[in-house]
Design an enzyme around this catalytic site. Structure first.
Site, PDB file in Angstrom:
ATOM      1  N   LYS A 180      32.475  36.797  36.896  1.00 21.43           N
ATOM      2  CA  LYS A 180      32.394  36.886  35.423  1.00 21.43           C
ATOM      3  C   LYS A 180      31.289  37.843  34.959  1.00 21.43           C
ATOM      4  O   LYS A 180      30.287  37.440  34.334  1.00 21.43           O
ATOM      5  CB  LYS A 180      32.159  35.494  34.812  1.00 21.43           C
ATOM      6  N   ASP A 227      46.694  29.212  40.452  1.00 23.72           N
ATOM      7  CA  ASP A 227      47.143  29.597  39.116  1.00 23.72           C
ATOM      8  C   ASP A 227      47.403  31.095  39.007  1.00 23.72           C
ATOM      9  O   ASP A 227      47.352  31.659  37.923  1.00 23.72           O
ATOM     10  CB  ASP A 227      46.116  29.163  38.051  1.00 23.72           C
ATOM     11  N   ASP A 268      47.083  35.922  36.392  1.00 24.84           N
ATOM     12  CA  ASP A 268      46.480  34.581  36.347  1.00 24.84           C
ATOM     13  C   ASP A 268      47.058  33.900  35.113  1.00 24.84           C
ATOM     14  O   ASP A 268      46.873  34.375  33.990  1.00 24.84           O
ATOM     15  CB  ASP A 268      44.950  34.739  36.225  1.00 24.84           C
TER      16      ASP A 268
HETATM   17  N1  GDD Z   1      40.427  21.506  44.282  1.00 26.90           N
HETATM   18  C1  GDD Z   1      39.678  22.165  43.388  1.00 26.90           C
HETATM   19  N2  GDD Z   1      38.439  21.679  43.071  1.00 26.90           N
HETATM   20  N3  GDD Z   1      40.168  23.306  42.838  1.00 26.90           N
HETATM   21  C2  GDD Z   1      39.400  23.962  41.941  1.00 26.90           C
HETATM   22  C3  GDD Z   1      38.119  23.507  41.545  1.00 26.90           C
HETATM   23  C4  GDD Z   1      37.621  22.285  42.153  1.00 26.90           C
HETATM   24  O1  GDD Z   1      36.522  21.803  41.865  1.00 26.90           O
HETATM   25  N4  GDD Z   1      37.620  24.365  40.621  1.00 26.90           N
HETATM   26  C5  GDD Z   1      38.572  25.327  40.450  1.00 26.90           C
HETATM   27  N5  GDD Z   1      39.651  25.072  41.228  1.00 26.90           N
HETATM   28  C6  GDD Z   1      40.886  25.875  41.336  1.00 26.90           C
HETATM   29  C7  GDD Z   1      41.586  26.084  39.997  1.00 26.90           C
HETATM   30  O2  GDD Z   1      42.580  25.082  39.755  1.00 26.90           O
HETATM   31  C8  GDD Z   1      42.270  27.408  40.228  1.00 26.90           C
HETATM   32  O3  GDD Z   1      43.494  27.243  40.929  1.00 26.90           O
HETATM   33  C9  GDD Z   1      41.295  28.141  41.142  1.00 26.90           C
HETATM   34  O4  GDD Z   1      40.491  27.143  41.770  1.00 26.90           O
HETATM   35  C10 GDD Z   1      40.391  29.137  40.391  1.00 26.90           C
HETATM   36  O5  GDD Z   1      39.750  28.457  39.318  1.00 26.90           O
HETATM   37  P1  GDD Z   1      39.871  28.994  37.822  1.00 26.90           P
HETATM   38  O6  GDD Z   1      39.166  28.023  36.952  1.00 26.90           O
HETATM   39  O7  GDD Z   1      41.279  29.342  37.483  1.00 26.90           O
HETATM   40  O8  GDD Z   1      38.963  30.291  37.910  1.00 26.90           O
HETATM   41  P2  GDD Z   1      39.083  31.672  37.117  1.00 26.90           P
HETATM   42  O9  GDD Z   1      40.489  32.033  36.841  1.00 26.90           O
HETATM   43  O10 GDD Z   1      38.152  31.616  35.962  1.00 26.90           O
HETATM   44  O11 GDD Z   1      38.463  32.699  38.203  1.00 26.90           O
HETATM   45  C11 GDD Z   1      38.936  32.719  39.535  1.00 26.90           C
HETATM   46  O12 GDD Z   1      40.152  33.409  39.631  1.00 26.90           O
HETATM   47  C12 GDD Z   1      40.105  34.819  39.289  1.00 26.90           C
HETATM   48  C13 GDD Z   1      41.503  35.382  39.494  1.00 26.90           C
HETATM   49  O13 GDD Z   1      42.391  34.790  38.641  1.00 26.90           O
HETATM   50  C14 GDD Z   1      37.871  33.383  40.437  1.00 26.90           C
HETATM   51  O14 GDD Z   1      38.281  33.215  41.764  1.00 26.90           O
HETATM   52  C15 GDD Z   1      37.729  34.883  40.066  1.00 26.90           C
HETATM   53  O15 GDD Z   1      36.822  35.486  40.969  1.00 26.90           O
HETATM   54  C16 GDD Z   1      39.077  35.550  40.176  1.00 26.90           C
HETATM   55  O16 GDD Z   1      38.988  36.929  39.787  1.00 26.90           O
HETATM   56 MG    MG Z   2      42.320  31.088  36.981  1.00 29.94          MG
END
Ligand code: GDD
Ligand code: MG
Length: 362
Positions: free
Chosen positions: A157, A106, A217
């Site tokens: 976070k 994403d 993001d």
């Molecule tokens: N297959 C799979 N299974 N994918 C997952 C799962 C799971 O259980 N959980 C999350 N994802 C995927 C989401 O679809 C997304 O593409 C990615 O892993 C990160 O999850 P998000 O839910 O979007 O996390 P975030 O945006 O709060 O935080 C993450 O991204 C940030 C940057 O945008 C973390 O990696 C942060 O450390 C980072 O800064």
């Molecule tokens: Mg994200």
């Protein structure tokens, strides 16, 4: 080079949209997000790609299939229950048998993957994490480094009083296959909360790859708007808005009434009908098979496919997913409407509303 793309998590902050559409398939300027990522991978000679999917695998498989249309080899691993970011990669099994790229599915970015891989090899790193600066790190993973870009601390976070830097995890990693042995099989496990801190405790060689290239993001409504504004303003090298010459791009078979007033940057898909005296104030993106009826106003909004707007409606700073029907004279401001929403005649949807799919607002 090989890559794993994570597509999972419910995308709670875009929820009305992600109930039917996985975040990775959300359209950006009418093209699924994942298509940009796969084309970018291909341009960096990454053509062996595994998609780690925890829900809604079908829309991805239906669109990308085995990847041959994009000249890449795509394989899928589908989790029965979400395994978390690291658990999902572990689930890809023996796929990771060389230094491999891992992507959050994403994040829209222009990151130079070839240079990142060279950097990873030069540092003889076990793990390299791309970093990007943001104004507010609290929604992200905060990363502290030393002057040689060695990572000292990873904090997912952080609360406001824990912020020590504006550099965060940009959601692109390169892993050595050895990292896989630290991830338990078929167990929910997070890179950010479990594996990265563990590697740091074990004093492994974990390096940062900081850049200030384009990065966003897309997982929150405001960020989803912002990626559209940015692409239309030429901030990413992955999209060139009509080579900067015109302000409107339309697909095939569109009928636009000569009295329609279109201003700002506007992208319209195929088979759309724009009626008499309609006003479209860009930035506006309209998908395919949409009808915007007479005297309606669309202002700073994103409409997906097959959206029917009846006459005299006003839509402002709103995201409308597929197959919605907007009644005549209705007013919708700063809202997000899931698929198949029906808004009745003269209704007012107020700022901040998130409308679930299949809702009838009457
Ligand atoms: N297959 C799979 N299974 N994918 C997952 C799962 C799971 O259980 N959980 C999350 N994802 C995927 C989401 O679809 C997304 O593409 C990615 O892993 C990160 O999850 P998000 O839910 O979007 O996390 P975030 O945006 O709060 O935080 C993450 O991204 C940030 C940057 O945008 C973390 O990696 C942060 O450390 C980072 O800064
Ligand atoms: Mg994200």
């Amino acid at each position: 080079m090989k890559a794993v793309i994570l597509s999972g998590g419910f995308g709670t902050r875009l929820r009305p949209l992600t109930i039917n559409t996985p975040k990775s398939m959300i359209p950006v300027l009418n093209i699924p997000f994942l298509e940009y990522l796969i084309k970018r991978l291909k341009s960096h000679k990454v053509s062996d790609i595994a998609l780690a999917v925890s829900y809604l695998a079908e829309p991805i498989k239906n669109y990308f299939g085995d990847g041959s249309r994009f000249d890449v080899k795509l394989s899928y691993t589908v989790e029965e229950i979400p395994l978390g970011t690291a658990g999902a990669v572990k689930n890809a099994g023996g796929f990771i048998d060389e230094p491999t790229l891992v992507f959050n599915g994403d994040v829209f970015t222009d990151l130079d993957l070839t240079d990142m891989m060279e950097n990873h090899k030069r540092n003889k790193a076990m793990l390299t994490i791309a970093l990007t600066p943001v104004e507010d790190p609290t929604s992200y993973g905060l990363v502290e480094t030393d002057s040689n870009n060695r990572i000292l601390r990873f904090l997912e976070k952080p609360s406001p009083d824990e912020i020590t830097t504006n550099m965060i995890n940009a959601g692109t990693y390169i892993l050595e296959p050895e990292v896989m042995s630290l991830i338990p099989a078929q167990t929910n496990c997070s890179f950010e909360r479990d594996i990265f801190p563990l590697l740091l405790r074990n004093k492994e060689d974990v390096f940062a790859y900081p850049t200030d290239c384009y990065w966003m993001d897309i997982g929150k409504p405001e960020n989803y708007f912002q990626v559209h504004y940015d692409l239309l303003n030429g901030k990413s090298n992955q999209y060139h808005f009509n080579n900067g010459r015109k302000k409107m791009v339309t697909g095939t078979n569109c009928i636009i009434h000569p009295s329609a007033r279109i201003s700002g940057t506007v992208v319209i898909g195929n088979n759309c009908i724009i009626g008499q005296d309609v006003k479209i104030n860009g930035p506006v993106v309209i998908g395919s098979n949409c009808q915007i009826s007479n005297y309606s106003i669309i202002d700073d909004s994103i409409l997906w496919n097959s959206v029917h707007v009846e006459p005299l409606a006003k839509i402002k700073h709103t995201i409308i997913a597929n197959d919605c029907h907007i009644g005549s004279g209705s007013i919708i401001e700063q809202a997000v409407l899931g698929n198949n929403t029906i808004v009745g005649y003269g209704k007012h949807i107020k700022a901040g509303q998130l409308v679930s799919p299949n809702t009838i607002v009457s």
